[in-house]
Design a protein around this motif. Sequence first.
Motif, short mmCIF file in Angstrom:
data_model
loop_
_atom_site.label_atom_id
_atom_site.label_comp_id
_atom_site.label_asym_id
_atom_site.label_seq_id
_atom_site.Cartn_x
_atom_site.Cartn_y
_atom_site.Cartn_z
N PHE A 5 0.84 -1.21 0.00
CA PHE A 5 0.00 0.00 0.00
C PHE A 5 0.87 1.26 0.00
N VAL A 6 1.88 1.26 0.85
CA VAL A 6 2.78 2.41 0.93
C VAL A 6 3.46 2.66 -0.42
N ARG A 7 3.98 1.61 -1.01
CA ARG A 7 4.68 1.76 -2.28
C ARG A 7 3.73 2.21 -3.40
N ALA A 8 2.48 1.75 -3.34
CA ALA A 8 1.52 2.08 -4.40
C ALA A 8 1.03 3.52 -4.34
N GLN A 25 6.85 9.76 -0.58
CA GLN A 25 5.95 10.87 -0.27
C GLN A 25 4.72 10.84 -1.16
N ALA A 26 3.58 11.23 -0.57
CA ALA A 26 2.32 11.28 -1.32
C ALA A 26 2.23 12.57 -2.11
N GLU A 27 1.65 12.48 -3.29
CA GLU A 27 1.48 13.67 -4.12
C GLU A 27 0.15 14.37 -3.82
N GLU A 28 -0.87 13.61 -3.38
CA GLU A 28 -2.19 14.17 -3.10
C GLU A 28 -2.64 13.77 -1.70
N PRO A 29 -2.50 14.65 -0.69
CA PRO A 29 -2.80 14.29 0.70
C PRO A 29 -4.23 13.79 0.91
N ILE A 30 -5.22 14.49 0.36
CA ILE A 30 -6.61 14.13 0.61
C ILE A 30 -6.94 12.79 -0.05
N ALA A 31 -6.46 12.59 -1.26
CA ALA A 31 -6.71 11.33 -1.96
C ALA A 31 -6.11 10.16 -1.19
N LEU A 32 -4.93 10.36 -0.62
CA LEU A 32 -4.30 9.28 0.14
C LEU A 32 -5.09 8.98 1.40
N TRP A 33 -5.54 10.00 2.12
CA TRP A 33 -6.32 9.78 3.33
C TRP A 33 -7.60 8.99 3.01
N ALA A 49 3.36 9.91 5.14
CA ALA A 49 3.56 10.10 3.70
C ALA A 49 4.12 11.48 3.34
N PHE A 50 4.59 12.22 4.34
CA PHE A 50 5.07 13.57 4.10
C PHE A 50 6.32 13.86 4.92
N ALA A 51 7.13 14.79 4.43
CA ALA A 51 8.32 15.24 5.15
C ALA A 51 7.94 16.49 5.94
N LEU A 104 0.81 1.55 9.30
CA LEU A 104 1.22 2.08 7.99
C LEU A 104 2.46 2.95 8.12
N SER A 105 2.56 3.67 9.22
CA SER A 105 3.76 4.46 9.47
C SER A 105 4.99 3.57 9.55
N LEU A 106 4.86 2.48 10.24
CA LEU A 106 6.02 1.58 10.40
C LEU A 106 6.36 0.89 9.09
N ALA A 107 5.36 0.60 8.27
CA ALA A 107 5.64 0.06 6.94
C ALA A 107 6.39 1.08 6.10
N ALA A 108 5.98 2.35 6.20
CA ALA A 108 6.68 3.41 5.47
C ALA A 108 8.09 3.58 5.99
N ALA A 109 8.27 3.54 7.30
CA ALA A 109 9.62 3.68 7.87
C ALA A 109 10.52 2.55 7.40
#
Length: 208
Positions: A5-8, A25-33, A49-51, A104-109
């Motif tokens: 999911f994170v990679r997609a 990093q996500a390009e569209e915050p609302i779409a990702l949420w 998904a953001f710095a 999901l945070s830990l998957a991203a990390a």
Amino acid sequence: MLLEFVRAHTVSAPVPFVPEIKLRQAEEPIALWEATEAGGAEQPPPFWAFAWAGGQALARHILDDPELVAGRSVLDLATGSGLVAVAAAKAGARPVTANDIDPLSLAAAAANAADNRVEVTTIEGDLLDTDDRYGVVLAGDVFYSREMAGRVLPYLRRAAGRGSLVLVGDPGRAYLPEGLVRRATYDVPVPPALESVDVRRTTVWQVV
């Protein structure tokens, strides 16, 4: 599944203020949420998904002064994307632990650590009532709500009282406590869609 999911839903790109590190990093915050809640259950915002400014400043500070963490155990509390944990590992910290309550945070990390070829261990759960010892405790952008600040600050002060170096990165959030020691201040590029500005003046503080 979470890693997929994170990679997609993210694109790997250099962090604006810390270009040595690539971050998913996500390009569209609302779409990702909306995508995270597609299964029907309410989900926390995709902080992973953001710095964020606090994390960018803290990562920059560590990479510019690696002796702060080199050879020491590090906890990145409320890690989000894992940016600060990755920076600590790049600066020579061993071992580095990234903690969050969001799987999901830990998957991203984990994905970001792998992309940057560093080793980071992840721990899921609320650590704020624990007293494990780390040489350094790092926390980027954790004073964004009264509830969060009220729980995080006692933990950070206990850690400092046990001898840990405790550093936080904060871009002037509403619940930043008093009594911290200023170490450095940066002008950090941020996503306008999240912050409504292009740059946030962000300070690295030491908890004593």
